[in-house]
Motif scaffolding. Sequence first.
Motif, PDB file in Angstrom:
ATOM      1  N   HIS A  79       0.807  -1.301   0.039  1.00  0.00           N
ATOM      2  CA  HIS A  79       0.008   0.101   0.117  1.00  0.00           C
ATOM      3  C   HIS A  79       0.889   1.304   0.011  1.00  0.00           C
ATOM      4  N   PHE A 134       1.961   1.978  -3.546  1.00  0.00           N
ATOM      5  CA  PHE A 134       0.912   2.658  -4.134  1.00  0.00           C
ATOM      6  C   PHE A 134       0.781   4.146  -3.835  1.00  0.00           C
ATOM      7  N   TRP A 179      -1.938   7.258  -4.574  1.00  0.00           N
ATOM      8  CA  TRP A 179      -3.163   6.577  -4.117  1.00  0.00           C
ATOM      9  C   TRP A 179      -2.935   5.574  -3.278  1.00  0.00           C
ATOM     10  N   SER A 180      -4.003   5.598  -2.280  1.00  0.00           N
ATOM     11  CA  SER A 180      -3.984   4.347  -1.532  1.00  0.00           C
ATOM     12  C   SER A 180      -5.428   4.643  -0.640  1.00  0.00           C
ATOM     13  N   ASN A 200      -6.690   2.557   1.168  1.00  0.00           N
ATOM     14  CA  ASN A 200      -6.348   2.022   2.673  1.00  0.00           C
ATOM     15  C   ASN A 200      -5.691   2.751   3.468  1.00  0.00           C
ATOM     16  N   GLU A 236      -8.351  -2.125  -3.503  1.00  0.00           N
ATOM     17  CA  GLU A 236      -6.995  -1.933  -3.111  1.00  0.00           C
ATOM     18  C   GLU A 236      -6.427  -3.174  -2.396  1.00  0.00           C
ATOM     19  N   GLU A 237      -7.178  -3.701  -1.310  1.00  0.00           N
ATOM     20  CA  GLU A 237      -6.778  -4.867  -0.629  1.00  0.00           C
ATOM     21  C   GLU A 237      -6.771  -6.114  -1.646  1.00  0.00           C
ATOM     22  N   VAL A 240      -9.929  -1.121 -11.129  1.00  0.00           N
ATOM     23  CA  VAL A 240      -9.918   0.213 -10.894  1.00  0.00           C
ATOM     24  C   VAL A 240     -10.370   1.238 -11.984  1.00  0.00           C
ATOM     25  N   TRP A 262       2.329   1.825 -12.513  1.00  0.00           N
ATOM     26  CA  TRP A 262       1.740   0.708 -11.891  1.00  0.00           C
ATOM     27  C   TRP A 262       3.024  -0.175 -11.289  1.00  0.00           C
TER      28      TRP A 262
END
Length: 433
Positions: free
Chosen positions: A305, A308, A314-315, A317, A345-346, A380, A393
């Motif tokens: 995370h 990311f 972006w996250s 989480n 995300e997870e 996404v 990414w």
Amino acid sequence: MDFDHYQSETVRLADSNDTAHELVPMLGLGAHVGELLLAQQRYLSESLVAETSRGMVARELGMVLRWSALLAHVNGLTLNTIANRNLIKVDERARSLDFPGIAALPGQDAILGLAEYAELAAETDQEISAGVDPLSLSVPMLGLAGEVGTLLVEEKKRYRRDSKIDDWPSFIGIELGDLLWYTATVARHAGLGLEEVAGRDLARAARSSSLSSDATEQKSSFDEDFPATERVPRQLHLRFQERTVNGQAVVTMTLLAATPNAFPDGPISRGSGKFQGFKVGEALGDEVTDNSRRVDAYRYHDAIHLGFLAVLGWSPNLRGLLQVKRKSNSVTDETEDGARAIFAEEGIAAILAKQATLSRQFEAPNLVPEDLLDLIALVVEDLEVSSLPYRMWREAISQGFTVMRQLSEGGGGYVLADLDARSLQYSKFPFLT
């Protein structure tokens, strides 16, 4: 779109390794024609619904076109010339079989558009059924397989030095012409436009290319227009501590520093017993175990995370753990920072953790498979992060997994997430911040 434009864009966006040797695009052709046949086999066996099959056909046809353009380029050929010569060939063949040929054959040097070529090629298609008909679609697919098979067999002979082909570029041009004809015919029988297929693949190639435009990366975060109390700090300094509880490794992540820090005195009240913000020196989230029957590094998966966050900005989480959700905009709060985005995300992190064992733990960005990135893009596609290219990414995934591995090997340590530098670093000792 004409063939010259399509080919020049394809070559421009290609990785240098894709054009270093003709075997790379040739194997690419074989692989994606194989995927086409697999999609058709699954459709015929009723393990794929029609629309899913059609989507797979569109994607794989795009890849066939891409590798055809690159194979032509490696051999000093243009798709425009190949397409023109192929029309002459198929017209002559059709007429020799007393089948109507092409009513208005363009000149040999004409600049051909992909849509124009597809229309002209259709005039020599003996499978007159239109639409998604199993037989009408299977015949040109088998033709594609045959042409690629011929290419691969001759390439094998060249390696064994027993090929009888004297003019190799001419041979490649003829075979690629037939490939173009079958590609256009498969597209037509699948209800697809050849130009549409090519355009979608160019867009996909652009997302994946290392030459992706800076315009897609100009936002290093997605919260710059929000209040300071709803922004993720540009630097996060964290400590990961591991201890053993009942024979099981448990990890705690603690926030040591944040820059800038909109909460110098800790979280602020939003009313109704709810708070916004974080407190430096306190744990972020709950203690984490491997959550598995086998011991692995997943107890450090927050590093994924953080990758990311550092690279993509972006996250959902971590935004949730830091309590900096964008509450001032109810739509953003619900769609970008809410439970669904967090679950997405997870899920991505969990899939990546499984795939990592097959890809040397993503120790380099180019080890992240493109089909995995396609899956992520699908997950996404309705989120703000969908605008970022595959290159970012790959970098985010590689950095996150590198730090996760370092944390595991070190039994904990310190991590610095720098959103401005788009970097995630590990150290056995605290960083100077």
